[in-house]
Scaffold this motif. Structure first.
Motif, mmCIF file in Angstrom:
data_model
loop_
_atom_site.group_PDB
_atom_site.id
_atom_site.type_symbol
_atom_site.label_atom_id
_atom_site.label_comp_id
_atom_site.label_asym_id
_atom_site.label_seq_id
_atom_site.Cartn_x
_atom_site.Cartn_y
_atom_site.Cartn_z
ATOM 1 N N SER A 28 0.834 -1.213 0.000
ATOM 2 C CA SER A 28 0.000 0.000 0.000
ATOM 3 C C SER A 28 0.868 1.262 0.000
ATOM 4 O O SER A 28 1.821 1.362 0.777
ATOM 5 N N PRO A 29 0.528 2.238 -0.834
ATOM 6 C CA PRO A 29 1.274 3.511 -0.795
ATOM 7 C C PRO A 29 0.811 4.401 0.356
ATOM 8 O O PRO A 29 1.392 5.466 0.583
ATOM 9 N N LEU A 30 -0.215 3.972 1.077
ATOM 10 C CA LEU A 30 -0.782 4.841 2.126
ATOM 11 C C LEU A 30 -0.093 4.606 3.463
ATOM 12 O O LEU A 30 0.271 3.476 3.789
ATOM 13 N N PRO A 31 0.057 5.661 4.252
ATOM 14 C CA PRO A 31 0.595 5.461 5.605
ATOM 15 C C PRO A 31 -0.476 4.830 6.501
ATOM 16 O O PRO A 31 -1.654 4.831 6.141
ATOM 17 N N THR A 32 -0.070 4.312 7.662
ATOM 18 C CA THR A 32 -1.090 3.872 8.617
ATOM 19 C C THR A 32 -1.872 5.120 9.043
ATOM 20 O O THR A 32 -1.364 6.241 8.941
ATOM 21 N N TRP A 33 -3.077 4.926 9.527
ATOM 22 C CA TRP A 33 -3.914 6.091 9.860
ATOM 23 C C TRP A 33 -3.295 6.915 10.987
ATOM 24 O O TRP A 33 -3.475 8.129 11.050
ATOM 25 N N LEU A 34 -2.546 6.228 11.867
ATOM 26 C CA LEU A 34 -1.872 6.980 12.945
ATOM 27 C C LEU A 34 -0.830 7.946 12.384
ATOM 28 O O LEU A 34 -0.511 8.948 13.016
ATOM 29 N N ASP A 35 -0.319 7.641 11.216
ATOM 30 C CA ASP A 35 0.743 8.485 10.638
ATOM 31 C C ASP A 35 0.247 9.361 9.497
ATOM 32 O O ASP A 35 1.038 10.078 8.878
ATOM 33 N N ALA A 36 -1.049 9.293 9.193
ATOM 34 C CA ALA A 36 -1.560 9.999 8.009
ATOM 35 C C ALA A 36 -1.399 11.511 8.149
ATOM 36 O O ALA A 36 -1.074 12.202 7.178
ATOM 37 N N ASP A 37 -1.604 12.035 9.365
ATOM 38 C CA ASP A 37 -1.479 13.495 9.552
ATOM 39 C C ASP A 37 -0.023 13.930 9.374
ATOM 40 O O ASP A 37 0.269 14.947 8.744
ATOM 41 N N ALA A 38 0.911 13.124 9.891
ATOM 42 C CA ALA A 38 2.333 13.469 9.763
ATOM 43 C C ALA A 38 2.761 13.432 8.296
ATOM 44 O O ALA A 38 3.508 14.295 7.827
#
Ligand SMILES: Cc1ncc(COP(=O)(O)O)c(C=O)c1O
Length: 486
Positions: free
Chosen positions: A114-124
């Motif tokens: 997945s190119p997406l970050p984990t949701w905990l890191d999405a804001d960063a």
């Protein structure tokens, strides 16, 4: 006024546009976006009904109508809502798939492909993508809430009026209404009166409401001793004027005044160096030149000196070790956020001003569009094209017939350094409504601001030089068709 347009004037312009588009090294980026067709913007249903499909098939065979079903509309409205990047749907589908297959694990479990970050890191990650766009260290940027909410959060932290000392807020008299309301309510919230605590900057020498740096400095000097805060736009929404952010910031600092910049119309439009310009704080939305989608999550900059955290949680009075603010658990230090300690201990930087866990739907949409800006080479590269596009739009408008030119005036500064992508065109009285109706018919999307302004903004990510000519032609035709309203 003559009742038809002179095609040869526009033929020359079209030829110039073709050359410029051919030379444009960013033209491939247009393919990253969904550009609605002329037929689509006239549609009244979400999906095409079977009979409409049949009709469309017939239209395709009619040379007069075939154009509508395949030709992109002329979209010059990125100052209001940017178009949708194609990768937005891809990234949102990847997010939806993560949620549907992982449930709560999506918060912390990375997926290999997945190119997406984990949701905990999405804001960063979003803050990291955003920081070069505003010229800040990533720790100085938080992607959170929405623009007006962020202005309130900034004022709740940095507007600490002293009724006997500094209590005034200076803003421009023609500020975007939401900024005006936010300031009024902040002043009242502190038990003060806008009559004595709000100062507005007029534009005494400009009938078009352009304000000079001198106008702003004069007001600051006049109210220097009792002003606590200044709220100004990077680019003024109505006139499209770009203010001199570093000079005004430095002048305010000389008088110990904190400045908050509303960068709604500046972000993604002009290069910003918030850290190097020593800006105190700023907020912006992401649905204009950043193409995040309507109402998408906003952004905030807080200079690192205003977000220091000098204590640890074990110190006796940790609440003394950071600036006052309205707080929520997402601003807490990530290391202790899930210990559920009732003592708030913010992470240092802008992230320490976050309140809630962010909408991942929003942040995914925004991050997708920020990827496109990264792909483009950043805002400085876009700005080079933007200056050429806006100059060509101005040039195209100058080709309108002399009669047509009597009916409008561009109020945005002609100096490219004092504007972004947008040109604001002031129409003669009573023309706004009929001209906008004609634009609709001809497949041109621009936006109107009462009483008499049409705002036209070619966005370098997806607009072409040909769009500028298409606008000029449609504008002349719209003015001719609207003469009865005069
Ligand atoms: C200059 C400016 N300030 C504030 C706002 C309000 O933004 P929001 O509705 O995201 O709070 C806008 C919206 O377009 C704007 O243009």
């Amino acid at each position: 006024m003559s009742t038809s347009t002179d095609q040869s004037r526009f033929e020359n312009l079209r030829a110039q546009a073709e050359i410029l588009d051919g030379e444009d090294e960013l033209r491939h980026l247009r393919d990253e976006f969904h550009i609605p067709t002329k037929a689509e913007i006239k549609r009244k249903t979400l999906e095409q009904q079977p009979q409409q499909q049949e009709q469309q098939q017939k239209d395709r065979n009619d040379p007069a109508l075939a154009d509508e079903t395949t030709t992109p509309c002329t979209y010059l409205c990125g100052n209001s809502l940017g178009l949708q990047p194609k990768r937005t749907a891809t990234r949102i589908n990847q997010y939806l798939q993560t949620w549907s297959t992982q449930g709560v694990q999506g918060h912390f479990k990375p997926l290999d492909d997945s190119p997406l970050p984990t949701w905990l890191d999405a804001d960063a990650r979003a803050a990291k993508l955003m920081s070069p766009i505003v010229g800040a260290d990533e720790s100085e940027v938080a992607v959170m809430q929405t623009l007006t909410a962020n202005l309130h959060l900034l004022m709740s932290a940095f507007y600490r009026p002293d009724p006997k000392g500094r209590h005034k807020i200076i803003l421009e008299s023609k500020a975007f209404p939401s900024d005006h309301y936010a300031v009024l309510s902040q002043i009242r919230h502190h038990g003060l009166s806008p009559n004595t605590s709000m100062v507005t900057i007029e534009s005494p020498y400009s009938e078009d409401n352009l304000i000079t740096t001198y106008d702003i400095q004069s007001i600051i000097s006049k109210h220097a001793s009792d002003t606590a805060l200044i709220l100004l736009p990077g680019i003024q929404y109505y006139t499209g004027q770009l203010l001199d952010i570093p000079t005004i910031t430095a002048f305010a600092h000389k008088h110990d005044i904190f400045v908050i910049w509303d960068l709604a119309h500046a972000v993604g439009n002009v290069p910003l160096s918030l850290h190097d310009w020593d800006v105190d704080a700023a907020a912006w939305c992401t649905y204009k030149y950043l193409n995040g989608g309507p109402g998408c999550i906003g952004g905030m900059f807080i200079n690192s000196r205003n977000s220091l955290v000098t204590t640890t949680l074990t110190d006796e009075q940790p609440e003394r070790g950071y600036g006052k603010r309205l707080s929520g658990w997402w601003g807490n230090d990530k290391g202790t956020r899930f210990q559920m300690d009732p003592r708030f201990h913010p992470v240092k930087g802008a992230a320490g001003f976050q309140l809630s866990n962010p909408s991942i739907l929003d942040i995914t949409s925004l991050s997708a569009s920020l990827e496109v800006i990264e792909l483009a080479g950043g805002v400085s590269t876009l700005r080079e094209k933007s200056k050429k596009l806006t100059a060509f739009l101005e040039h195209s408008i100058s080709f309108l017939s002399e009669d047509a030119k009597q009916l409008f005036r561009v109020i945005t500064p002609s100096d490219p350094e004092q504007r972004g992508a947008q040109l604001s065109i002031l129409l003669a009285d009573n023309l706004l409504h009929p001209v906008m109706k004609e634009f609709q018919k001809s497949g041109v999307i621009v936006d109107e601001r009462q009483p008499n302004v049409v705002r036209v903004a070619p966005a370098p990510l997806y607009n072409s030089f040909a769009d500028c000519v298409a606008f000029a032609e449609a504008f002349e035709a719209a003015l001719i068709a609207s003469q009865d309203a005069l």
